[in-house]
Design a protein around this motif. Structure first.
Motif, PDB file in Angstrom:
ATOM      1  N   SER A  30       3.615 -11.980  -0.963  1.00 54.29           N
ATOM      2  CA  SER A  30       4.280 -11.104  -1.926  1.00 54.29           C
ATOM      3  C   SER A  30       3.310 -10.076  -2.490  1.00 54.29           C
ATOM      4  CB  SER A  30       4.848 -11.936  -3.079  1.00 54.29           C
ATOM      5  OG  SER A  30       5.316 -11.106  -4.124  1.00 54.29           O
ATOM      6  N   ASN A  31       3.851  -8.939  -2.880  1.00 59.50           N
ATOM      7  CA  ASN A  31       3.055  -7.936  -3.587  1.00 59.50           C
ATOM      8  C   ASN A  31       2.550  -8.475  -4.924  1.00 59.50           C
ATOM      9  OD1 ASN A  31       4.899  -6.443  -5.948  1.00 59.50           O
ATOM     10  ND2 ASN A  31       6.135  -7.341  -4.317  1.00 59.50           N
ATOM     11  N   HIS A  32       3.139  -9.576  -5.396  1.00 62.05           N
ATOM     12  CA  HIS A  32       2.705 -10.129  -6.684  1.00 62.05           C
ATOM     13  C   HIS A  32       1.380 -10.878  -6.582  1.00 62.05           C
ATOM     14  CE1 HIS A  32       6.237  -8.663  -8.658  1.00 62.05           C
ATOM     15  NE2 HIS A  32       6.971  -9.153  -7.660  1.00 62.05           N
ATOM     16  N   VAL A  33       0.846 -11.009  -5.363  1.00 65.10           N
ATOM     17  CA  VAL A  33      -0.531 -11.479  -5.189  1.00 65.10           C
ATOM     18  C   VAL A  33      -1.521 -10.463  -5.778  1.00 65.10           C
ATOM     19  CG1 VAL A  33      -2.319 -11.925  -3.438  1.00 65.10           C
ATOM     20  CG2 VAL A  33      -0.036 -12.902  -3.171  1.00 65.10           C
ATOM     21  N   VAL A  34      -1.129  -9.198  -5.799  1.00 63.09           N
ATOM     22  CA  VAL A  34      -1.999  -8.126  -6.294  1.00 63.09           C
ATOM     23  C   VAL A  34      -1.328  -7.359  -7.427  1.00 63.09           C
ATOM     24  CG1 VAL A  34      -3.388  -7.855  -4.211  1.00 63.09           C
ATOM     25  CG2 VAL A  34      -1.177  -6.705  -4.350  1.00 63.09           C
TER      26      VAL A  34
END
Length: 271
Positions: free
Chosen positions: A116-120
């Motif tokens: 997921s983009n929510h890793v960054v």
């Protein structure tokens, strides 16, 4: 249209009852002889070229049976939003361990892992980052996906299981807000990306940003050129409509400052 190469006899799709699983179900039948659909929840009756195996990712025996007989995995299963850590732990952390252990035992050598983009998510919207930037997760959910990326790297180094960690942006029929003009990934481009991950000759352990060909983007995908993904869609065609129906962002709002958007302010512990 996507014209994938059919390289797999039996392909496992986890999370088949979810939003992206539902969108990919009809598309992924073109990638294999048999598409095995799995979820914790009920999956609609198998059609031609499909089979259904229900499994709870927190249950090792059920995951083992789910993986048996498959030669590649598209892993969308688990919790896809912010949630209390106990729930995230069972589905997204313990579940990843069970999945890779089953893959090791059954000789599965390629996995497409829905990261997921929510890793960054704690990088700012004014930055452009690559897959080489250190993780900065914005939530328990983001932390669990960072764990999945590291765990899959360990199983590649130790056991040779190739994985594409696809940091999915915002995959919906169209962008819902101004943030999604940068993060949007069409369903067809998602299928193109997964197909590329399944068929590239050498995948290794790769981190790929899941985005369409958007003019505005925060992610440099050049580290993933060896995969051969070429997006065909773009959020740009929705730009005028999105601007017309949404207000200008409050630049003091963390959701407008950080790439993770509303996830940076989500509090699963708040009653």
């Amino acid at each position: 249209m996507v014209n994938p190469i059919k390289m797999h006899r039996r392909l496992l799709l986890t999370g088949a009852a979810g939003g992206l699983g539902t969108a990919l179900r009809s598309r992924l039948t073109a990638n294999c002889d048999v598409l095995r659909l799995s979820d914790k929840s009920a999956v609609s009756e198998a059609g031609t070229g499909e089979e259904v195996v229900l499994a709870d990712l927190a249950n090792a025996a059920e995951v083992d049976a789910m993986v048996a007989g498959c030669d590649a995995i598209v892993h969308l299963g688990g919790i896809s939003v912010e949630a209390p850590f106990e729930a995230i732990l069972q589905a997204n952390i313990l579940g990843v361990y069970h999945l890779y252990e089953a893959a090791r035992k059954h000789g599965v050598k390629r996995v497409v892992f829905a990261s997921s983009n929510h890793v960054v998510g704690y990088y700012k919207q004014g930055e452009t980052i690559t897959a080489d930037h250190p993780p900065r997760p914005d939530s328990f959910y983001g932390v669990s996906k960072a764990f999945g990326e590291d765990f899959s790297r360990f199983y590649f180094d130790r056991h040779g299981i190739e994985t594409a960690c696809v940091r999915i942006g915002s995959s919906f029929p169209e962008p819902r807000d101004r943030r999604m003009l940068a993060t949007w990934l069409s369903f067809d481009d998602l299928h193109r990306l997964i197909s590329a991950c399944l068929t590239t000759p050498v995948l290794g352990h790769s981190i790929v940003f899941g985005m369409s060909d958007n003019a505005v983007t925060w992610w440099d995908n050049s580290r993933a050129r060896h995969i051969g993904y070429v997006p065909q869609d773009s959020s740009d065609v929705f730009r005028d409509a999105v601007f017309a129906r949404t207000p200008a962002p409050d630049l003091n709002d963390p959701a407008a400052i950080y790439q993770g958007g509303g996830f940076v302010a989500a509090d699963p512990l708040k009653k």
